[in-house]
Design a protein around this motif. Structure first.
Motif, short mmCIF file in Angstrom:
data_model
loop_
_atom_site.label_atom_id
_atom_site.label_comp_id
_atom_site.label_asym_id
_atom_site.label_seq_id
_atom_site.Cartn_x
_atom_site.Cartn_y
_atom_site.Cartn_z
N GLU A 15 5.54 -4.31 12.66
CA GLU A 15 6.27 -3.48 13.61
C GLU A 15 5.50 -2.21 13.97
N ASN A 16 4.69 -1.73 13.07
CA ASN A 16 3.94 -0.50 13.29
C ASN A 16 2.47 -0.74 13.64
N ASN A 17 2.14 -2.01 13.89
CA ASN A 17 0.76 -2.39 14.22
C ASN A 17 -0.23 -1.86 13.18
N LEU A 18 0.12 -2.03 11.91
CA LEU A 18 -0.73 -1.59 10.82
C LEU A 18 -1.49 -2.79 10.27
N GLU A 19 -2.68 -2.52 9.75
CA GLU A 19 -3.53 -3.59 9.26
C GLU A 19 -3.81 -3.40 7.78
N PRO A 20 -3.93 -4.50 7.05
CA PRO A 20 -4.33 -4.37 5.65
C PRO A 20 -5.79 -3.93 5.56
N SER A 21 -6.14 -3.38 4.42
CA SER A 21 -7.51 -2.95 4.20
C SER A 21 -7.75 -2.94 2.69
N MET A 22 -8.97 -2.64 2.32
CA MET A 22 -9.29 -2.55 0.89
C MET A 22 -8.48 -1.43 0.23
N PHE A 27 -3.14 -0.18 -3.46
CA PHE A 27 -1.74 0.14 -3.74
C PHE A 27 -0.91 -1.13 -3.94
N LEU A 28 -1.22 -2.17 -3.17
CA LEU A 28 -0.49 -3.43 -3.36
C LEU A 28 -0.82 -4.05 -4.71
N ASN A 29 -2.07 -3.94 -5.15
CA ASN A 29 -2.44 -4.43 -6.48
C ASN A 29 -1.64 -3.71 -7.55
N ARG A 30 -1.46 -2.43 -7.36
CA ARG A 30 -0.68 -1.63 -8.31
C ARG A 30 0.77 -2.12 -8.32
N GLU A 64 8.33 2.60 -9.47
CA GLU A 64 6.87 2.72 -9.31
C GLU A 64 6.33 1.64 -8.38
N ARG A 65 6.88 0.44 -8.49
CA ARG A 65 6.46 -0.66 -7.60
C ARG A 65 6.80 -0.30 -6.16
N TRP A 66 8.01 0.16 -5.96
CA TRP A 66 8.48 0.53 -4.63
C TRP A 66 7.62 1.64 -4.05
N LYS A 67 7.31 2.67 -4.85
CA LYS A 67 6.46 3.76 -4.37
C LYS A 67 5.07 3.25 -4.02
N SER A 68 4.54 2.33 -4.80
CA SER A 68 3.21 1.78 -4.52
C SER A 68 3.17 1.05 -3.19
N VAL A 69 4.23 0.32 -2.87
CA VAL A 69 4.29 -0.39 -1.58
C VAL A 69 4.34 0.62 -0.44
N TRP A 70 5.14 1.67 -0.60
CA TRP A 70 5.20 2.69 0.45
C TRP A 70 3.88 3.45 0.57
N PHE A 71 3.21 3.67 -0.55
CA PHE A 71 1.88 4.30 -0.49
C PHE A 71 0.92 3.40 0.29
N ALA A 72 1.04 2.08 0.11
CA ALA A 72 0.19 1.14 0.86
C ALA A 72 0.46 1.28 2.36
N ILE A 73 1.72 1.35 2.72
CA ILE A 73 2.09 1.50 4.13
C ILE A 73 1.59 2.84 4.67
N ARG A 128 -10.05 2.51 -7.21
CA ARG A 128 -10.84 1.28 -7.10
C ARG A 128 -11.60 1.02 -8.39
N LYS A 129 -12.25 2.05 -8.91
CA LYS A 129 -13.02 1.90 -10.14
C LYS A 129 -12.12 1.53 -11.32
N ARG A 130 -10.95 2.16 -11.41
CA ARG A 130 -10.02 1.85 -12.50
C ARG A 130 -9.53 0.41 -12.40
N GLN A 131 -9.22 -0.03 -11.17
CA GLN A 131 -8.74 -1.40 -11.00
C GLN A 131 -9.85 -2.40 -11.32
N GLU A 132 -11.08 -2.08 -10.96
CA GLU A 132 -12.18 -2.96 -11.29
C GLU A 132 -12.33 -3.10 -12.82
N ALA A 133 -11.92 -2.06 -13.54
CA ALA A 133 -11.96 -2.08 -15.00
C ALA A 133 -10.68 -2.66 -15.61
N GLY A 134 -9.76 -3.11 -14.75
CA GLY A 134 -8.53 -3.74 -15.23
C GLY A 134 -7.37 -2.80 -15.48
N HIS A 135 -7.45 -1.57 -14.97
CA HIS A 135 -6.38 -0.59 -15.17
C HIS A 135 -5.66 -0.37 -13.83
#
Length: 137
Positions: A15-22, A27-30, A64-73, A128-135
């Motif tokens: 609806e907002n013409n937003l695109e996914p990105s790295m 945030f979605l991984n979180r 926290e999950r909900w906030k992470s999705v909104w942070f992604a948006i 990014r670095k923390r997620q690459e390390a599994g955190h």
């Protein structure tokens, strides 16, 4: 309790013409990480229904999950407004280099918005670095 599911997220993005990105995916991984923990707790809750401590953890993790999705948006909105994606465009170094050109090598001349964007780049890079390390927290 579900504050937002994936189809709702996709609807908002479309609806907002937003695109996914790295950066958006960080945030979605979180959010996915929190959802997995919630599922694990729900499995344990089956053996102890009504366990207030587990229910409290589920509620906190859902928030926290909900906030992470909104942070992604919000991240996708930010990328749309600025006209480039954080990582795909070359990352923070290229952004800072462009600011140095604009401000003739004087970082003290960066605007507050530019400084905030640099700080956001740094936060994303740490994530990014923390997620690459599994955190993912």
């Amino acid at each position: 309790m579900s504050y937002m599911n994936y189809s709702q997220y996709q609807k908002i993005m479309k609806e907002n013409n937003l695109e996914p990105s790295m950066a958006v995916n960080l945030f979605l991984n979180r959010a996915k990480h929190f959802q997995q923990i919630i599922r694990n707790i729900e499995d344990k809750l089956a053996d102890d229904p009504g366990n207030e401590i587990l229910l409290s953890h589920i509620n906190k993790l859902n928030i926290e999950r909900w906030k992470s999705v909104w942070f992604a948006i919000d991240c996708a909105r930010f990328e749309k407004i600025q006209g480039f994606k954080f990582f795909e465009a070359g990352g923070g170094d290229k952004y800072v280099n462009s600011l140095m050109i604009i401000h003739e090598g004087n970082a003290a001349e960066f605007t507050e918005i530019e400084k905030g964007t640099v700080a956001y780049f740094e936060m994303l890079d740490k994530m990014r670095k923390r997620q690459e390390a599994g955190h993912f927290d």
